[in-house]
Design a protein around this motif. Structure first.
Motif, PDB file in Angstrom:
ATOM      1  N   GLU A  61       0.806  -1.222   0.000  1.00 45.06           N
ATOM      2  CA  GLU A  61       0.000   0.000   0.000  1.00 45.06           C
ATOM      3  C   GLU A  61       0.839   1.273   0.000  1.00 45.06           C
ATOM      4  O   GLU A  61       0.547   2.223  -0.722  1.00 45.06           O
ATOM      5  CB  GLU A  61      -0.930  -0.001   1.222  1.00 45.06           C
ATOM      6  N   SER A  62       1.872   1.334   0.818  1.00 47.73           N
ATOM      7  CA  SER A  62       2.669   2.562   0.910  1.00 47.73           C
ATOM      8  C   SER A  62       4.073   2.222   1.366  1.00 47.73           C
ATOM      9  O   SER A  62       4.319   1.167   1.971  1.00 47.73           O
ATOM     10  CB  SER A  62       2.032   3.556   1.885  1.00 47.73           C
ATOM     11  N   LEU A  63       5.002   3.130   1.050  1.00 46.70           N
ATOM     12  CA  LEU A  63       6.399   2.967   1.443  1.00 46.70           C
ATOM     13  C   LEU A  63       6.941   4.338   1.833  1.00 46.70           C
ATOM     14  O   LEU A  63       6.867   5.281   1.046  1.00 46.70           O
ATOM     15  CB  LEU A  63       7.210   2.364   0.291  1.00 46.70           C
ATOM     16  N   VAL A  64       7.438   4.447   3.057  1.00 46.30           N
ATOM     17  CA  VAL A  64       7.996   5.709   3.533  1.00 46.30           C
ATOM     18  C   VAL A  64       9.262   5.430   4.321  1.00 46.30           C
ATOM     19  O   VAL A  64       9.487   4.313   4.804  1.00 46.30           O
ATOM     20  CB  VAL A  64       7.002   6.481   4.427  1.00 46.30           C
ATOM     21  N   MET A  65      10.089   6.449   4.451  1.00 45.04           N
ATOM     22  CA  MET A  65      11.224   6.389   5.356  1.00 45.04           C
ATOM     23  C   MET A  65      10.934   7.340   6.511  1.00 45.04           C
ATOM     24  O   MET A  65      10.686   8.536   6.294  1.00 45.04           O
ATOM     25  CB  MET A  65      12.526   6.772   4.654  1.00 45.04           C
ATOM     26  N   GLN A  66      10.942   6.833   7.708  1.00 42.25           N
ATOM     27  CA  GLN A  66      10.611   7.634   8.883  1.00 42.25           C
ATOM     28  C   GLN A  66      11.408   7.135  10.069  1.00 42.25           C
ATOM     29  O   GLN A  66      12.005   6.040  10.032  1.00 42.25           O
ATOM     30  CB  GLN A  66       9.111   7.542   9.184  1.00 42.25           C
ATOM     31  N   SER A  92      23.089  -1.899  13.146  1.00 44.19           N
ATOM     32  CA  SER A  92      21.770  -1.323  12.881  1.00 44.19           C
ATOM     33  C   SER A  92      20.731  -1.962  13.793  1.00 44.19           C
ATOM     34  O   SER A  92      21.027  -2.891  14.550  1.00 44.19           O
ATOM     35  CB  SER A  92      21.389  -1.526  11.418  1.00 44.19           C
ATOM     36  N   GLY A  93      19.514  -1.444  13.723  1.00 43.56           N
ATOM     37  CA  GLY A  93      18.454  -1.987  14.550  1.00 43.56           C
ATOM     38  C   GLY A  93      17.921  -3.299  14.003  1.00 43.56           C
ATOM     39  O   GLY A  93      18.516  -3.931  13.125  1.00 43.56           O
ATOM     40  N   THR A 174      15.466   7.699  17.107  1.00 46.04           N
ATOM     41  CA  THR A 174      15.774   8.557  15.965  1.00 46.04           C
ATOM     42  C   THR A 174      16.293   7.785  14.757  1.00 46.04           C
ATOM     43  O   THR A 174      16.536   8.381  13.710  1.00 46.04           O
ATOM     44  CB  THR A 174      16.813   9.612  16.369  1.00 46.04           C
ATOM     45  N   ASP A 175      16.485   6.484  14.887  1.00 46.70           N
ATOM     46  CA  ASP A 175      16.963   5.686  13.752  1.00 46.70           C
ATOM     47  C   ASP A 175      15.933   5.684  12.632  1.00 46.70           C
ATOM     48  O   ASP A 175      14.717   5.574  12.883  1.00 46.70           O
ATOM     49  CB  ASP A 175      17.240   4.249  14.188  1.00 46.70           C
ATOM     50  N   LEU A 176      16.406   5.798  11.404  1.00 50.21           N
ATOM     51  CA  LEU A 176      15.514   5.797  10.253  1.00 50.21           C
ATOM     52  C   LEU A 176      15.161   4.370   9.853  1.00 50.21           C
ATOM     53  O   LEU A 176      16.014   3.473   9.838  1.00 50.21           O
ATOM     54  CB  LEU A 176      16.158   6.525   9.075  1.00 50.21           C
ATOM     55  N   MET A 177      13.885   4.180   9.512  1.00 47.39           N
ATOM     56  CA  MET A 177      13.382   2.874   9.095  1.00 47.39           C
ATOM     57  C   MET A 177      12.673   3.008   7.749  1.00 47.39           C
ATOM     58  O   MET A 177      12.023   4.026   7.473  1.00 47.39           O
ATOM     59  CB  MET A 177      12.388   2.316  10.123  1.00 47.39           C
ATOM     60  N   ILE A 178      12.806   1.996   6.907  1.00 48.85           N
ATOM     61  CA  ILE A 178      12.001   1.896   5.697  1.00 48.85           C
ATOM     62  C   ILE A 178      10.739   1.139   6.092  1.00 48.85           C
ATOM     63  O   ILE A 178      10.781  -0.059   6.368  1.00 48.85           O
ATOM     64  CB  ILE A 178      12.743   1.150   4.580  1.00 48.85           C
ATOM     65  N   PRO A 198      15.572  -1.359   9.043  1.00 49.15           N
ATOM     66  CA  PRO A 198      16.499  -0.243   9.259  1.00 49.15           C
ATOM     67  C   PRO A 198      17.024   0.286   7.928  1.00 49.15           C
ATOM     68  O   PRO A 198      17.460  -0.480   7.067  1.00 49.15           O
ATOM     69  CB  PRO A 198      17.611  -0.872  10.107  1.00 49.15           C
ATOM     70  N   ALA A 199      16.971   1.599   7.765  1.00 48.46           N
ATOM     71  CA  ALA A 199      17.412   2.197   6.495  1.00 48.46           C
ATOM     72  C   ALA A 199      18.874   1.886   6.216  1.00 48.46           C
ATOM     73  O   ALA A 199      19.268   1.737   5.055  1.00 48.46           O
ATOM     74  CB  ALA A 199      17.179   3.706   6.535  1.00 48.46           C
TER      75      ALA A 199
END
Length: 300
Positions: A61-66, A92-93, A174-178, A198-199
């Motif tokens: 449905e959707s893909l974001v980096m946050q 990484s996480g 604060t780690d970025l995730m896809i 994890p990004a």
């Protein structure tokens, strides 16, 4: 009558952007990831169908980096969060596969031959349910690794399952995730599933945005690329000329005489063009073709 009918523009939705944490994926990166996760969705839907024995479909449905904090804030407080560790990604996480507990219990019930409707049921998994869910997610991770190919360098496997999204510590806040949202339909029931990676585990493999390759050796690059393109090779007899009337009147048992001499080698053709000649031989239990001449040059 609406405000649009009066010529008043509709209010615009403004989304806050934090310049200290730029979390926008480049368009090229986003498209590459979308293709990989769409492939995963199709493969996982087929896998679910085989496991729960009812038609299942999965759609991305959707893909974001946050940030991980923003990802967790979008989840219900009570849910199933499967934390997965990735080999070779110690800094990484963890990867997260999240789905409603009731939906997971419904999948387990179908796997055991029962009814899949467990709506409203929220509890921890029993040891048997835990083992089945773990196997289900581990197999989905194998499909994910296959679908993403070289984008996901390390293999992932289930470490634990948490039931409170606020207490699950898969990464620093604060780690970025896809984060990818999927719609999963199993039989008549549909539910939402999210996947967070994890990004740092994906972005290095995506390369630079708009990479520029040197065109100094363009001809060589084209030859190298074409050399690895698979083509169909046909080993055939000499063609016979027939009339349309003969073709239309063909019936089982009819014989078409071929002009190919009995002891002459066959023609090896690519794209309808003869490139070599070959004799039929046996290689083990298979029939093979041994090249005896190439473009009129004998190999003896």
């Amino acid at each position: 009558m609406t405000v649009q009918d009066l010529g008043v523009p509709a209010p615009k939705t403004v989304e806050a952007y934090d310049f200290r944490r730029p979390t926008t994926l480049a368009r090229e990166h986003s498209r590459i990831l979308e293709v990989g996760f769409e492939t995963f969705a199709r493969q996982w839907g087929t896998q679910l169908t085989a496991k729960v024995r009812v038609k299942s479909t999965v759609a991305a449905e959707s893909l974001v980096m946050q940030s991980y904090d923003d990802y967790v804030a979008s989840l219900p407080s009570t849910t199933s969060m499967v934390l997965c560790v990735m080999d070779g990604q110690s800094n990484s996480g963890k990867m997260v596969v999240q789905f409603p507990t009731a939906a997971a219990l419904g999948w387990v019930a179908r796997m055991l031959g029962g009814h899949g409707d467990k709506s409203g049921l929220e509890r921890k998994f029993t040891p048997l349910e835990y083992a089945l869910i773990k196997t289900l997610v581990d197999e989905a991770l194998d499909v994910l690794s296959y679908s993403l190919g070289g984008l996901l360098t390390g293999t992932a496997h289930v470490e634990s399952i948490q039931y409170n999204s606020q207490f699950a510590q898969a990464a620093a806040t604060t780690d970025l995730m896809i984060a990818v949202a999927f719609s999963v339909r199993v039989g008549d029931s549909a539910t939402g599933v999210t996947l967070a990676i994890p990004a740092d585990a994906l972005l290095p493999q995506l390369g630079a945005v708009n990479p520029m390759a040197s065109h100094a050796n363009a001809a060589g690059l084209v030859r190298d690329q074409l050399a690895h393109v698979p083509v169909d090779v046909a080993v055939r007899l000499a063609p016979a000329a027939v009339t349309p009337a003969q073709i239309l009147n063909l019936a089982v048992g009819d014989t078409i005489p071929l002009p190919h001499p009995e002891h002459e080698p066959f023609h090896v053709a690519v794209g309808g063009k003869d490139l070599a000649q070959a004799m039929v031989v046996r290689k083990g239990s298979r029939v093979a073709a041994r090249i005896v001449a190439v473009e009129g040059r004998s190999l003896d």
